[in-house]
Design a protein around this motif. Structure first.
Motif, PDB file in Angstrom:
ATOM      1  N   THR A 148      35.035 -20.246 -24.677  1.00  0.00           N
ATOM      2  CA  THR A 148      35.023 -18.771 -24.608  1.00  0.00           C
ATOM      3  C   THR A 148      33.932 -18.198 -23.715  1.00  0.00           C
ATOM      4  OG1 THR A 148      33.616 -18.637 -26.587  1.00  0.00           O
ATOM      5  CG2 THR A 148      36.023 -18.571 -26.921  1.00  0.00           C
ATOM      6  N   THR A 149      32.919 -18.970 -23.404  1.00  0.00           N
ATOM      7  CA  THR A 149      31.796 -18.455 -22.613  1.00  0.00           C
ATOM      8  C   THR A 149      32.116 -18.506 -21.123  1.00  0.00           C
ATOM      9  OG1 THR A 149      30.276 -19.315 -24.288  1.00  0.00           O
ATOM     10  CG2 THR A 149      29.327 -18.669 -22.163  1.00  0.00           C
ATOM     11  N   PRO A 150      32.001 -17.381 -20.427  1.00  0.00           N
ATOM     12  CA  PRO A 150      32.237 -17.383 -18.974  1.00  0.00           C
ATOM     13  C   PRO A 150      31.167 -18.213 -18.255  1.00  0.00           C
ATOM     14  CG  PRO A 150      32.240 -15.152 -19.854  1.00  0.00           C
ATOM     15  CD  PRO A 150      31.731 -16.037 -20.937  1.00  0.00           C
ATOM     16  N   ILE A 151      31.583 -18.873 -17.211  1.00  0.00           N
ATOM     17  CA  ILE A 151      30.667 -19.715 -16.440  1.00  0.00           C
ATOM     18  C   ILE A 151      29.509 -18.905 -15.868  1.00  0.00           C
ATOM     19  CG2 ILE A 151      31.845 -19.559 -14.197  1.00  0.00           C
ATOM     20  CD1 ILE A 151      30.480 -22.804 -15.707  1.00  0.00           C
ATOM     21  N   ALA A 152      29.742 -17.623 -15.579  1.00  0.00           N
ATOM     22  CA  ALA A 152      28.698 -16.763 -15.002  1.00  0.00           C
ATOM     23  C   ALA A 152      27.493 -16.611 -15.926  1.00  0.00           C
ATOM     24  CB  ALA A 152      29.276 -15.396 -14.671  1.00  0.00           C
ATOM     25  N   GLU A 153      27.703 -16.795 -17.223  1.00  0.00           N
ATOM     26  CA  GLU A 153      26.600 -16.639 -18.179  1.00  0.00           C
ATOM     27  C   GLU A 153      25.673 -17.849 -18.225  1.00  0.00           C
ATOM     28  OE1 GLU A 153      27.744 -15.422 -22.102  1.00  0.00           O
ATOM     29  OE2 GLU A 153      29.027 -13.801 -21.366  1.00  0.00           O
ATOM     30  N   VAL A 154      26.155 -18.990 -17.765  1.00  0.00           N
ATOM     31  CA  VAL A 154      25.357 -20.212 -17.894  1.00  0.00           C
ATOM     32  C   VAL A 154      25.078 -20.911 -16.558  1.00  0.00           C
ATOM     33  CG1 VAL A 154      26.055 -20.663 -20.280  1.00  0.00           C
ATOM     34  CG2 VAL A 154      27.450 -21.530 -18.387  1.00  0.00           C
ATOM     35  N   MET A 155      25.648 -20.408 -15.487  1.00  0.00           N
ATOM     36  CA  MET A 155      25.437 -21.041 -14.179  1.00  0.00           C
ATOM     37  C   MET A 155      24.007 -20.811 -13.694  1.00  0.00           C
ATOM     38  SD  MET A 155      27.337 -18.340 -11.676  1.00  0.00           S
ATOM     39  CE  MET A 155      26.663 -16.688 -11.434  1.00  0.00           C
ATOM     40  N   THR A 156      23.608 -21.570 -12.696  1.00  0.00           N
ATOM     41  CA  THR A 156      22.303 -21.379 -12.061  1.00  0.00           C
ATOM     42  C   THR A 156      22.486 -20.405 -10.904  1.00  0.00           C
ATOM     43  OG1 THR A 156      21.603 -23.619 -12.621  1.00  0.00           O
ATOM     44  CG2 THR A 156      20.411 -22.517 -10.836  1.00  0.00           C
ATOM     45  N   ARG A 157      21.866 -19.251 -11.020  1.00  0.00           N
ATOM     46  CA  ARG A 157      21.938 -18.260  -9.944  1.00  0.00           C
ATOM     47  C   ARG A 157      20.875 -18.577  -8.889  1.00  0.00           C
ATOM     48  NH1 ARG A 157      24.999 -13.870 -11.414  1.00  0.00           N
ATOM     49  NH2 ARG A 157      25.564 -13.794 -13.622  1.00  0.00           N
ATOM     50  N   ASN A 158      21.011 -17.978  -7.721  1.00  0.00           N
ATOM     51  CA  ASN A 158      20.044 -18.190  -6.637  1.00  0.00           C
ATOM     52  C   ASN A 158      19.807 -19.683  -6.382  1.00  0.00           C
ATOM     53  OD1 ASN A 158      19.586 -15.342  -6.446  1.00  0.00           O
ATOM     54  ND2 ASN A 158      18.277 -15.508  -8.247  1.00  0.00           N
ATOM     55  N   CYS A 159      20.896 -20.424  -6.368  1.00  0.00           N
ATOM     56  CA  CYS A 159      20.779 -21.870  -6.173  1.00  0.00           C
ATOM     57  C   CYS A 159      20.382 -22.201  -4.731  1.00  0.00           C
ATOM     58  CB  CYS A 159      22.087 -22.565  -6.538  1.00  0.00           C
ATOM     59  SG  CYS A 159      23.521 -21.990  -5.609  1.00  0.00           S
ATOM     60  N   GLN A 182      24.461 -25.392 -27.924  1.00  0.00           N
ATOM     61  CA  GLN A 182      25.675 -25.206 -28.728  1.00  0.00           C
ATOM     62  C   GLN A 182      26.466 -23.969 -28.303  1.00  0.00           C
ATOM     63  OE1 GLN A 182      24.375 -25.418 -32.837  1.00  0.00           O
ATOM     64  NE2 GLN A 182      24.162 -27.637 -32.725  1.00  0.00           N
ATOM     65  N   VAL A 183      26.588 -23.794 -27.005  1.00  0.00           N
ATOM     66  CA  VAL A 183      27.369 -22.690 -26.450  1.00  0.00           C
ATOM     67  C   VAL A 183      28.851 -23.053 -26.543  1.00  0.00           C
ATOM     68  CG1 VAL A 183      27.877 -21.425 -24.318  1.00  0.00           C
ATOM     69  CG2 VAL A 183      25.515 -22.012 -24.884  1.00  0.00           C
ATOM     70  N   ASN A 184      29.694 -22.078 -26.846  1.00  0.00           N
ATOM     71  CA  ASN A 184      31.129 -22.304 -26.956  1.00  0.00           C
ATOM     72  C   ASN A 184      31.710 -22.497 -25.546  1.00  0.00           C
ATOM     73  OD1 ASN A 184      33.991 -22.015 -27.183  1.00  0.00           O
ATOM     74  ND2 ASN A 184      33.697 -21.006 -29.165  1.00  0.00           N
ATOM     75  N   LEU A 185      32.204 -23.706 -25.273  1.00  0.00           N
ATOM     76  CA  LEU A 185      32.692 -24.041 -23.939  1.00  0.00           C
ATOM     77  C   LEU A 185      34.010 -23.355 -23.606  1.00  0.00           C
ATOM     78  CD1 LEU A 185      31.953 -27.886 -23.857  1.00  0.00           C
ATOM     79  CD2 LEU A 185      30.454 -26.005 -23.191  1.00  0.00           C
ATOM     80  N   ASP A 214      34.436 -15.665 -13.494  1.00  0.00           N
ATOM     81  CA  ASP A 214      34.890 -15.163 -14.791  1.00  0.00           C
ATOM     82  C   ASP A 214      35.676 -16.173 -15.625  1.00  0.00           C
ATOM     83  OD1 ASP A 214      37.012 -15.202 -13.073  1.00  0.00           O
ATOM     84  OD2 ASP A 214      37.624 -13.115 -13.402  1.00  0.00           O
ATOM     85  N   ILE A 215      35.787 -17.417 -15.158  1.00  0.00           N
ATOM     86  CA  ILE A 215      36.497 -18.408 -15.969  1.00  0.00           C
ATOM     87  C   ILE A 215      35.553 -18.984 -17.022  1.00  0.00           C
ATOM     88  CG2 ILE A 215      37.982 -19.002 -14.005  1.00  0.00           C
ATOM     89  CD1 ILE A 215      36.496 -21.760 -14.002  1.00  0.00           C
ATOM     90  N   CYS A 216      36.128 -19.623 -18.034  1.00  0.00           N
ATOM     91  CA  CYS A 216      35.290 -20.200 -19.090  1.00  0.00           C
ATOM     92  C   CYS A 216      34.729 -21.554 -18.655  1.00  0.00           C
ATOM     93  CB  CYS A 216      36.066 -20.321 -20.394  1.00  0.00           C
ATOM     94  SG  CYS A 216      37.447 -21.465 -20.303  1.00  0.00           S
ATOM     95  N   ILE A 217      33.718 -22.000 -19.376  1.00  0.00           N
ATOM     96  CA  ILE A 217      33.028 -23.246 -19.031  1.00  0.00           C
ATOM     97  C   ILE A 217      33.993 -24.430 -19.019  1.00  0.00           C
ATOM     98  CG2 ILE A 217      31.222 -24.865 -19.734  1.00  0.00           C
ATOM     99  CD1 ILE A 217      29.790 -22.448 -21.034  1.00  0.00           C
ATOM    100  N   SER A 218      34.899 -24.495 -20.003  1.00  0.00           N
ATOM    101  CA  SER A 218      35.806 -25.642 -20.083  1.00  0.00           C
ATOM    102  C   SER A 218      36.693 -25.751 -18.842  1.00  0.00           C
ATOM    103  CB  SER A 218      36.661 -25.570 -21.348  1.00  0.00           C
ATOM    104  OG  SER A 218      37.413 -24.370 -21.367  1.00  0.00           O
ATOM    105  N   GLU A 219      37.093 -24.634 -18.267  1.00  0.00           N
ATOM    106  CA  GLU A 219      37.888 -24.666 -17.035  1.00  0.00           C
ATOM    107  C   GLU A 219      37.040 -25.169 -15.859  1.00  0.00           C
ATOM    108  OE1 GLU A 219      40.848 -21.262 -16.477  1.00  0.00           O
ATOM    109  OE2 GLU A 219      39.414 -20.437 -17.931  1.00  0.00           O
ATOM    110  N   ALA A 220      35.788 -24.753 -15.840  1.00  0.00           N
ATOM    111  CA  ALA A 220      34.883 -25.224 -14.781  1.00  0.00           C
ATOM    112  C   ALA A 220      34.665 -26.730 -14.894  1.00  0.00           C
ATOM    113  CB  ALA A 220      33.552 -24.483 -14.865  1.00  0.00           C
ATOM    114  N   LEU A 221      34.607 -27.236 -16.119  1.00  0.00           N
ATOM    115  CA  LEU A 221      34.427 -28.671 -16.325  1.00  0.00           C
ATOM    116  C   LEU A 221      35.606 -29.456 -15.762  1.00  0.00           C
ATOM    117  CD1 LEU A 221      32.930 -28.858 -19.932  1.00  0.00           C
ATOM    118  CD2 LEU A 221      31.756 -28.982 -17.736  1.00  0.00           C
ATOM    119  N   TYR A 222      36.775 -28.901 -15.860  1.00  0.00           N
ATOM    120  CA  TYR A 222      37.960 -29.557 -15.295  1.00  0.00           C
ATOM    121  C   TYR A 222      37.796 -29.694 -13.776  1.00  0.00           C
ATOM    122  CZ  TYR A 222      42.731 -30.383 -13.773  1.00  0.00           C
ATOM    123  OH  TYR A 222      43.840 -30.906 -13.174  1.00  0.00           O
ATOM    124  N   GLU A 223      37.326 -28.634 -13.130  1.00  0.00           N
ATOM    125  CA  GLU A 223      37.114 -28.665 -11.685  1.00  0.00           C
ATOM    126  C   GLU A 223      36.039 -29.685 -11.306  1.00  0.00           C
ATOM    127  OE1 GLU A 223      37.563 -27.082  -7.604  1.00  0.00           O
ATOM    128  OE2 GLU A 223      38.825 -27.444  -9.343  1.00  0.00           O
TER     129      GLU A 223
END
Length: 196
Positions: free
Chosen positions: A137-148, A132-135, A89-98
Motif C-alpha cells: 500500500t505504500t507508494p514508492i515516492a514515500e520511501v525512495m532516496t531523493r536527490n540521488c 515494517q512498512v506495508n509493501l 505513485d506505484i506501490c513498493i511491491s510493484e517496484a520490487l517486481y521491476e
C-alpha cells in the motif's frame, strides 16, 4: 666514450661515481639513474608531441588502460527496455517486481513528466522491511532516496566508477540534460567491462 655516445648528436651523461652495492658488484645506482633518465625522456617527448590520453588509449586499446581511457558510460549502461524504471505513485511491491525483472538491484523513479525524482535500491528495501512498512500500500515516492547521485551520458566509465567509490554506492542512474533517466549501471557492470 662509448660507440653510441660518439655517434649520437646529443649525449646525456648519467654515470654514477659508484654503485650502492656494498660489494661494488651489483648495478644499483646506475640502474636507478638509467630508469630516471628514461622516464624523463619519455615525459619530455610526450609533452613535445602533444600526446593525449586518447592517443595513449589508442596504443593500448585491448588492455586495462585502453578500457579505462576509451570505455564510456554509454558502452556499459543498461538502457531502453533494460533500464529499471517506475512511476512515483506505484506501490513498493510493484517496484520490487521491476527491480527483480531488470536485475540491477535498483530502479529509477520518475514523475509524470518522466523526470528522475529518486532511486529505490536493495538497501532501501532492507530499511523499509526493518521499519515494517506495508509493501502493498505504500507508494514508492514515500520511501525512495531523493536527490540521488547521478551521472550524465558520454563520460568515461572509469569516472563513473570513481563516483561510485567516492560516494560508497553500488549503482548509478544516467540522466540526459533534461533530467530524464536514460540508463543505469552498477559495480558488476564495471567488473564485466574490465574497468575494475
Amino acid at each position: 666514450d662509448s660507440t653510441m655516445a660518439r655517434l649520437a648528436q646529443i649525449h646525456l651523461c648519467i654515470e654514477v661515481p659508484e654503485e650502492a652495492c656494498p660489494l661494488g658488484l651489483a648495478p644499483t645506482s646506475s640502474t636507478t639513474a638509467t630508469l630516471i633518465m628514461g622516464d624523463a625522456i619519455a615525459i619530455a617527448l610526450l609533452q613535445a608531441k602533444g600526446f593525449t590520453r586518447e592517443d595513449f588509449a589508442m596504443s593500448h586499446p585491448g588492455g586495462a588502460l585502453g578500457r579505462k581511457l576509451l570505455l564510456k558510460v554509454n558502452d556499459v549502461m543498461h538502457s531502453g527496455s533494460a533500464l529499471p524504471l517506475v512511476k512515483h505513485d506505484i506501490c513498493i511491491s510493484e517496484a520490487l517486481y521491476e527491480i527483480s525483472k531488470k536485475g540491477l538491484g535498483m530502479t529509477a523513479v520518475i514523475d509524470d513528466e518522466a523526470k528522475l525524482v529518486g532511486i529505490f535500491t536493495d538497501g532501501d528495501l532492507r530499511r523499509v522491511i526493518d521499519a515494517q512498512v506495508n509493501l502493498r500500500t505504500t507508494p514508492i515516492a514515500e520511501v525512495m532516496t531523493r536527490n540521488c547521485v547521478t551521472i550524465t551520458d558520454g563520460i568515461l566509465a572509469a569516472q563513473a566508477l570513481q563516483v561510485m567509490e567516492s560516494k560508497n554506492i553500488n549503482g548509478l542512474i544516467v540522466i540526459d540534460k533534461h533530467h530524464h533517466p536514460i540508463g543505469a549501471l552498477n559495480m558488476l557492470d564495471m567488473v564485466k567491462a574490465g574497468v575494475i
